[in-house]
Design a protein around this motif. Structure first.
Motif: not given
Lengths: 315, 315
Positions: B220-224
């Motif tokens: 959830a911190s960006g990769f998603r």
């Protein structure tokens, strides 16, 4: 077992994360008193207008003097300065934590400054949006998100448990790992995606053959997905790049290597290689949805576009 | 002025785009008869179960014989085969169009096969989700999205207007441009973002120092944000890479050049360069939101996670 309550909490920095903390602390009754501090007088005024705390000061040392829990939510490059400023004023037994996206560097900056009489527990809630500033926070930001602690060898387990209880009460799940591993994990799941997103938006912005207005007009076909990350706070991300340099450079090298492999497959018309990669990546998304870290609504549930009032506030 | 209605419409290919067309044609009454054709007997059976058409056949030639409008919605690499199959059966005066994400290659594949008695008008609705197959379509897919035509020099303006009216009735806005320019625009706004997304998900999947379960857990911190694009249909995207090679290689070269510039700034600790790029890209997103191609809800309105029933169907 602690219930996550502290008599006085000082929030140093009142941007997206700090102001979300202020809101959830209030909602859950996790403090009797919230002291808000930020360097900018304008931001502090805005925090006061929003009623985020019980006391407000631009002086971080003043903010922490009665605090049982201090949470530093500033760009990671400012961690050392904050530690130096608050160190002489900290109450014995206080817990000092942070929310920075790099941990080895924050520890290197803060640990030497802080007195032995306090518990320093580096932390990182993996939560955020592309917005910044005290208006952008909301109490639900940490719900079902991970908060990672990178305790020091000397960290008191009881203090760690108190801080964990606090974050659990904020809605987060708790993990611990060593700081170096944290920095590698974050380099791939967060830092590299942001850097790539910033880069592709920059590349598109520089083209001459395709106009900027065309990029914007037709952005829904893929490009748009990158612009959210590329709209994140520039100061925060500058600092992440500067303070997690080694891990980021390693991930960038791997990424470029893989991209050249893919580029070569495109140049030589190797459809099989392309198909293999494009099939494999589908599974990763499925796993993310199963892990509850994403919704399965197609196109990120952008149907809220038709009813913007539904999308204006996270529930 | 045409109202966008055709007596008989043949849909060749009934995936996300074809099945969305079937649904909106039915809802808006844009045809008296919809003939659905696809090579796979299983997919055809599913289309019939969903009631997407009035007649069903795996034989594309049979499907088009009475059609006034034929829309080919297949991976672009299959365009030539479809054109060869349907050419002898096409009715004089019929309009033949497609929805492919590359235009020069589709024209090169289809134009030589089609008889002079039909109007061939290459088209590309810039709409989609990461889902594929007949179940994934929905009637609202084209609403407020752009449909780009790349007419040939000999294209009859009246036929183009009839086809434009059809797409407007499906909810789309119409643009025209030349095929080569279309392919460059799409290379940057769609093809490069998908390739980069596939690539970063692949890189993450290959790491040894960070486990796959960590990538998923902390996504959830960006990769998603990248995994949605990287979950798109592998066959479609393999073909896009193979059939828009030159434009994609050019964009990849620029992207890599820019990324090395950024990487160098990280290596040498040039915070000013990083801050400049990270600030500039914010404006691009603001423009996209102003152009109505994105919602301003933070985190893509992922609050639907809390109420999945709201997010399960696009409105």
């Amino acid at each position: 077992m602690s219930d996550g309550h502290f008599p006085t909490i000082a929030l140093i920095g009142i941007g997206l994360i700090g102001s979300s903390l202020a809101r959830v602390v209030r909602r859950e009754g996790l403090a009797d008193r919230i002291v808000v501090s930020t360097r900018s007088a304008d931001t502090l005024k805005r925090a006061e207008e929003l009623g985020l705390g019980d006391a407000y000061t631009t002086d971080a040392a003043e903010a922490v003097q009665d605090a049982d829990l201090v949470i530093v939510s500033v760009p990671v490059g400012a961690s050392g300065d904050v530690a130096r400023t608050i160190a002489p004023a900290l109450k014995a037994g206080a817990i000092v934590s942070d929310v920075g996206s790099t941990k080895a560097s924050v520890i290197a900056q803060m640990a030497p400054e802080l007195p032995d009489t306090v518990h320093f527990i580096p932390g990182h809630p993996l939560a955020g949006t592309e917005k910044s500033g005290p208006d952008s926070g909301f109490a639900e930001l940490f719900e079902n998100r991970w908060c990672i602690f990178t305790p020091l060898p000397e960290t008191d387990p009881a203090a760690l448990e108190k801080l964990s209880a606090f974050w659990r009460a904020c809605g987060a799940n708790i993990d611990t790992m060593d700081p170096e591993h944290h920095d590698k994990v974050l380099a791939i799941v967060s830092h590299l995606p942001h850097i790539i997103a910033y880069n592709i938006v920059g590349t598109a912005d520089d083209l001459q053959t395709v106009t900027k207005s065309e990029v914007i007009k037709y952005s829904a076909s893929g490009f748009r997905d990158f612009t959210r990350l590329a709209a994140s706070d520039p100061t925060m991300w500058r600092d992440v790049c500067l303070y997690n340099r080694e891990a980021i450079l390693e991930m960038l090298a791997r990424f470029s290597e893989d991209l050249f492999f893919l580029q070569r497959a495109i140049r030589w018309g190797d459809g099989e290689k392309l198909f293999d990669l494009f099939s494999r990546t589908r599974d990763v998304r499925r796993s993310i949805i199963e892990a509850g870290q994403e919704v399965n609504a197609p196109d990120f549930g952008r149907q809220v576009a038709a009813h913007p009032e539904k999308g204006s506030k996270p529930a």
